[in-house]
Design a protein around this motif. Structure first.
Motif, PDB file in Angstrom:
ATOM      1  N   THR A 173       0.906  -0.918  -0.575  1.00 14.75           N
ATOM      2  CA  THR A 173       0.073  -0.015  -0.102  1.00 14.75           C
ATOM      3  C   THR A 173       0.744   1.465  -0.184  1.00 14.75           C
ATOM      4  O   THR A 173       1.998   1.389   1.253  1.00 14.75           O
ATOM      5  N   VAL A 174       0.887   1.827  -1.612  1.00 15.35           N
ATOM      6  CA  VAL A 174       1.502   2.905  -0.890  1.00 15.35           C
ATOM      7  C   VAL A 174       1.254   3.838  -0.195  1.00 15.35           C
ATOM      8  O   VAL A 174      -0.205   4.741  -0.866  1.00 15.35           O
ATOM      9  N   LEU A 175       1.752   4.936   0.801  1.00 16.87           N
ATOM     10  CA  LEU A 175       1.195   5.722   1.618  1.00 16.87           C
ATOM     11  C   LEU A 175       1.554   6.865   1.388  1.00 16.87           C
ATOM     12  O   LEU A 175       1.162   8.598   1.438  1.00 16.87           O
ATOM     13  N   LYS A 176       2.464   6.989   0.322  1.00 16.37           N
ATOM     14  CA  LYS A 176       3.511   8.210  -0.026  1.00 16.37           C
ATOM     15  C   LYS A 176       4.194   7.744  -0.895  1.00 16.37           C
ATOM     16  O   LYS A 176       5.273   7.510  -1.359  1.00 16.37           O
ATOM     17  N   GLN A 177       4.515   8.658  -2.658  1.00 13.34           N
ATOM     18  CA  GLN A 177       4.866   9.140  -3.287  1.00 13.34           C
ATOM     19  C   GLN A 177       4.956  10.313  -4.078  1.00 13.34           C
ATOM     20  O   GLN A 177       4.534   9.878  -5.064  1.00 13.34           O
ATOM     21  N   ILE A 178       5.918  11.064  -3.670  1.00 15.94           N
ATOM     22  CA  ILE A 178       5.995  12.610  -4.178  1.00 15.94           C
ATOM     23  C   ILE A 178       8.048  13.048  -4.273  1.00 15.94           C
ATOM     24  O   ILE A 178       8.451  11.954  -4.344  1.00 15.94           O
ATOM     25  N   VAL A 179       7.010  14.254  -4.746  1.00 17.39           N
ATOM     26  CA  VAL A 179       8.933  14.661  -4.709  1.00 17.39           C
ATOM     27  C   VAL A 179       9.646  16.062  -3.644  1.00 17.39           C
ATOM     28  O   VAL A 179       7.610  16.890  -3.609  1.00 17.39           O
ATOM     29  N   THR A 180      10.443  15.481  -3.386  1.00 17.53           N
ATOM     30  CA  THR A 180      10.131  16.654  -1.812  1.00 17.53           C
ATOM     31  C   THR A 180      11.747  17.291  -1.693  1.00 17.53           C
ATOM     32  O   THR A 180      12.377  16.511  -2.816  1.00 17.53           O
ATOM     33  N   THR A 181      11.805  18.472  -0.193  1.00 13.65           N
ATOM     34  CA  THR A 181      13.188  18.468  -0.373  1.00 13.65           C
ATOM     35  C   THR A 181      13.388  18.003   0.893  1.00 13.65           C
ATOM     36  O   THR A 181      12.222  17.763   2.032  1.00 13.65           O
ATOM     37  N   ASN A 182      14.631  17.243   1.326  1.00  8.97           N
ATOM     38  CA  ASN A 182      15.026  17.303   2.965  1.00  8.97           C
ATOM     39  C   ASN A 182      16.395  16.903   3.237  1.00  8.97           C
ATOM     40  O   ASN A 182      17.067  16.674   2.621  1.00  8.97           O
ATOM     41  N   PRO A 183      16.874  18.161   3.543  1.00 10.60           N
ATOM     42  CA  PRO A 183      18.209  18.909   4.172  1.00 10.60           C
ATOM     43  C   PRO A 183      19.130  17.519   4.299  1.00 10.60           C
ATOM     44  O   PRO A 183      20.069  17.772   4.013  1.00 10.60           O
ATOM     45  N   ARG A 184      18.961  17.067   5.438  1.00  7.19           N
ATOM     46  CA  ARG A 184      19.186  16.236   6.451  1.00  7.19           C
ATOM     47  C   ARG A 184      19.883  14.880   5.709  1.00  7.19           C
ATOM     48  O   ARG A 184      21.016  14.277   4.643  1.00  7.19           O
TER      49      ARG A 184
END
Length: 247
Positions: free
Chosen positions: A105-116
């Motif tokens: 079950t896919v909960l999230k499939q996005i393009v985002t940023t995450n500095p860490r």
């Protein structure tokens, strides 16, 4: 080896699975260090159809033992230290090998940023990242969940993939031409967190196997993944040295 001789003693093992296991053992012994045979050669060697050979090769590709670019024959995944058999665990391959149905079950499939995450992947803090979060099932029971990040510039075709019933590394290989050729993985014993209880319907205090992975391609880190697996439903088995029938 003829087609009948590839069956297990009780006749239960499918031909493709028996051949796949045999090829895996031969890979581990280093028999294909000078090149992996093509489908036609393997079909002639084992006395089976090319379709059976293709089925036998699929688990080896999913585990990262061999790889092939479109239109080219399979090759063994190697490093300077010898064969690399891909990540320590592949839930997709493990569940299928156990004869169960794997789905997600896919909960999230996005393009985002995450500095860490970008720092761990040696990227700038504003680097766009492909971010995937899934709950993983064996048949109908939740087995674990994971989330991963990859530099989006390398994996843009993954945005169109339905990850409910496919392996990430298969899609990464076929759509992006990328196969992990190294990495680092850490396993830790843990107990169920609030998210584990929510995603997996597990009990408070239930044992959890926490797996953190940094995947390498062409000498650079490209994948950061954390997996949380129900401890009573999954085991990690390793083999080393010479093993005899008495061991």
């Amino acid at each position: 080896m003829n087609e009948s001789s590839t069956r297990s003693n009780n006749g239960a093992a499918p031909l493709w699975k028996t051949i796949s296991v045999d090829l895996g053992e031969r890979l581990a012994r280093g028999e294909f260090s000078h090149g992996f045979p093509g489908e036609l050669e393997l079909a002639q060697t084992y006395g089976v159809s090319r379709g059976t050979v293709r089925n036998a090769l699929r688990p080896l590709r999913d585990k990262g033992a061999i790889t092939a670019e479109r239109g080219r024959r399979q090759r063994v995944v190697e490093s300077g230290d010898g064969l690399l058999f891909g990540p320590l665990h592949s839930l997709f391959a493990s569940v299928h090998a156990a004869g169960m149905i794997q789905r997600s079950t896919v909960l999230k499939q996005i393009v985002t940023t995450n500095p860490r995450v970008s720092a761990l992947l040696d990227r700038s803090p504003t680097t766009p990242l492909f971010h995937l979060v899934r709950i993983r099932y064996a048949n109908t029971a939740p087995l674990g969940w994971d989330e991963l990040w990859l530099p989006n510039e390398l994996v843009e075709p993954l945005a169109e993939v339905d990850f409910s019933n496919t392996a990430l590394y298969k899609e990464l290989r076929e759509r992006c031409g990328i196969t992990l050729d190294g990495g680092r993985e850490e396993l830790r014993a843990d107990v169920a967190s609030a998210l584990d209880i929510h995603y997996l319907a597990c009990d408070p205090g239930e044992p959890i196997l926490s797996v953190n992975r940094l995947g390498i391609h062409a000498g650079a880190p490209i994948e950061l993944r954390q997996s949380r697996i129900r401890g009573h439903r999954y085991a990690v088995t390793t083999q080393f040295g010479a093993i005899t029938a008495d061991d």
